[in-house]
Write an enzyme that holds these catalytic residues in place. Sequence first.
Site, PDB file in Angstrom:
ATOM      1  N   ASP A  22       1.941  39.923  22.518  1.00 54.49           N
ATOM      2  CA  ASP A  22       0.832  39.407  23.321  1.00 54.49           C
ATOM      3  C   ASP A  22       0.676  37.894  23.139  1.00 54.49           C
ATOM      4  O   ASP A  22       0.995  37.356  22.082  1.00 54.49           O
ATOM      5  CB  ASP A  22      -0.461  40.139  22.907  1.00 54.49           C
ATOM      6  CG  ASP A  22      -1.552  40.039  23.961  1.00 54.49           C
ATOM      7  OD1 ASP A  22      -1.265  39.589  25.093  1.00 54.49           O
ATOM      8  OD2 ASP A  22      -2.704  40.413  23.652  1.00 54.49           O
ATOM      9  N   HIS A  39       6.133  33.753  29.711  1.00 56.36           N
ATOM     10  CA  HIS A  39       6.900  35.002  29.697  1.00 56.36           C
ATOM     11  C   HIS A  39       8.381  34.712  29.403  1.00 56.36           C
ATOM     12  O   HIS A  39       9.044  35.467  28.692  1.00 56.36           O
ATOM     13  CB  HIS A  39       6.745  35.748  31.018  1.00 56.36           C
ATOM     14  CG  HIS A  39       5.335  36.221  31.281  1.00 56.36           C
ATOM     15  ND1 HIS A  39       4.581  36.858  30.311  1.00 56.36           N
ATOM     16  CD2 HIS A  39       4.541  36.143  32.380  1.00 56.36           C
ATOM     17  CE1 HIS A  39       3.381  37.161  30.825  1.00 56.36           C
ATOM     18  NE2 HIS A  39       3.337  36.723  32.067  1.00 56.36           N
ATOM     19  N   LEU A 133      20.531  49.636  15.081  1.00 54.27           N
ATOM     20  CA  LEU A 133      19.105  49.446  15.380  1.00 54.27           C
ATOM     21  C   LEU A 133      18.773  50.216  16.650  1.00 54.27           C
ATOM     22  O   LEU A 133      19.420  50.013  17.684  1.00 54.27           O
ATOM     23  CB  LEU A 133      18.782  47.961  15.580  1.00 54.27           C
ATOM     24  CG  LEU A 133      17.360  47.662  16.086  1.00 54.27           C
ATOM     25  CD1 LEU A 133      16.311  47.984  15.032  1.00 54.27           C
ATOM     26  CD2 LEU A 133      17.223  46.203  16.523  1.00 54.27           C
TER      27      LEU A 133
HETATM   28  C1  IPE Z   1      -0.826  44.719  26.014  1.00 49.40           C
HETATM   29  O1  IPE Z   1      -1.179  43.411  26.293  1.00 49.40           O
HETATM   30  C2  IPE Z   1       0.409  45.085  26.775  1.00 49.40           C
HETATM   31  C3  IPE Z   1       1.627  44.381  26.411  1.00 49.40           C
HETATM   32  C4  IPE Z   1       1.757  43.541  25.424  1.00 49.40           C
HETATM   33  C5  IPE Z   1       2.769  44.688  27.200  1.00 49.40           C
HETATM   34  P1  IPE Z   1      -2.300  43.038  27.371  1.00 49.40           P
HETATM   35  O2  IPE Z   1      -2.443  41.577  27.315  1.00 49.40           O
HETATM   36  O3  IPE Z   1      -1.951  43.631  28.680  1.00 49.40           O
HETATM   37  O4  IPE Z   1      -3.556  43.811  26.789  1.00 49.40           O
HETATM   38  P2  IPE Z   1      -5.113  43.588  27.017  1.00 49.40           P
HETATM   39  O5  IPE Z   1      -5.329  43.561  28.506  1.00 49.40           O
HETATM   40  O6  IPE Z   1      -5.469  42.264  26.405  1.00 49.40           O
HETATM   41  O7  IPE Z   1      -5.759  44.720  26.314  1.00 49.40           O
HETATM   42  C1  IPE Z   2       1.937  39.429  26.946  1.00 47.65           C
HETATM   43  O1  IPE Z   2       1.312  38.224  27.199  1.00 47.65           O
HETATM   44  C2  IPE Z   2       2.858  39.849  28.062  1.00 47.65           C
HETATM   45  C3  IPE Z   2       2.413  41.055  28.772  1.00 47.65           C
HETATM   46  C4  IPE Z   2       1.308  41.699  28.584  1.00 47.65           C
HETATM   47  C5  IPE Z   2       3.315  41.561  29.801  1.00 47.65           C
HETATM   48  P1  IPE Z   2       0.039  38.100  28.155  1.00 47.65           P
HETATM   49  O2  IPE Z   2       0.526  37.808  29.534  1.00 47.65           O
HETATM   50  O3  IPE Z   2      -0.844  39.266  28.020  1.00 47.65           O
HETATM   51  O4  IPE Z   2      -0.632  36.807  27.542  1.00 47.65           O
HETATM   52  P2  IPE Z   2      -2.188  36.517  27.368  1.00 47.65           P
HETATM   53  O5  IPE Z   2      -2.784  37.678  26.631  1.00 47.65           O
HETATM   54  O6  IPE Z   2      -2.752  36.373  28.753  1.00 47.65           O
HETATM   55  O7  IPE Z   2      -2.227  35.256  26.584  1.00 47.65           O
HETATM   56 MG    MG Z   3      -2.438  39.687  26.813  1.00 49.08          MG
END
Ligand code: IPE
Ligand code: IPE
Ligand code: MG
Length: 244
Positions: A22, A39, A133
């Site tokens: 995240d 990303h 792995l």
């Molecule tokens: C959780 O992250 C899903 C992934 C890392 C793929 P999100 O950024 O989507 O989660 P919330 O919305 O903060 O709970």
């Molecule tokens: C994680 O990073 C990637 C996915 C959930 C696919 P985010 O896109 O959720 O990044 P934040 O949480 O907005 O910083």
């Molecule tokens: Mg996120």
Amino acid sequence: MTTLAPQTVALQPPAHIAIIMDGNGRWAAGHGLPRVAGHQRGAEAVRRTVRGCVELGVEYLTLYAFSSENWKRPANEVSDLMSLLRLYLRRELRELSSNGVRLHVIGERDRLDDDIKKLIVEAEETTRHNDRLHMTVALNYGGRREITAAVRHIAHEVAAGRLDPEQISEETIEDSLATVGIPDPDMIIRTSGERRLSNFLLWQSAYAEFVFIPTLWPDFGREDLEAAIEEFHRRERRYGGRVG
Ligand code: IPE
Ligand code: IPE
Ligand code: MG
């Protein structure tokens, strides 16, 4: 392409590490860049982490890449994430194969584009004999949906007369989950400072050790991985029993 040699490390890693990757969006915002750049850098962090896990001798790595709730994001972000996934599957397959990584995808595939479904099948087929792995990518995955599908499957077995309801055990449920054959995660790392599961591995995380770290996923590196393993070793796992 690099072929990785095992490294001697002070600490034995847990057998199964799962990661909620995240913070890509916040990383991009902090660098004045569009979210897609976060990303992209996140995909590089995946590459580093897989290498690190291979070198450290981790047996199972599960990565939360896209949740069943992530479709709520704007269409352009979803399509950027899918394009990156395509790129990752095309570019990394050779290196994954040559490093003994077995790739497996969990989550509902029907909503994914056909070419992505094909790339996934190809990657799973190509790497199926590897066992250094076991890498599981959770894609369009949601723990509640996974449990719901398991319940539906078990209900069908009962309705068809193949299963006696009295015989339903924890193993019956485990065998009906997408993670059948994969041991429960010993440690779940979540980056970016958030402290929640966001529908990840709900059943499987019953006795996982949670490690929440402030690092944003694109910055996650070898030191973070090793620090998390050290933190894991400071935990005392009791499983409801007593130590001493
Ligand atoms: C959780 O992250 C899903 C992934 C890392 C793929 P999100 O950024 O989507 O989660 P919330 O919305 O903060 O709970
Ligand atoms: C994680 O990073 C990637 C996915 C959930 C696919 P985010 O896109 O959720 O990044 P934040 O949480 O907005 O910083
Ligand atoms: Mg996120």
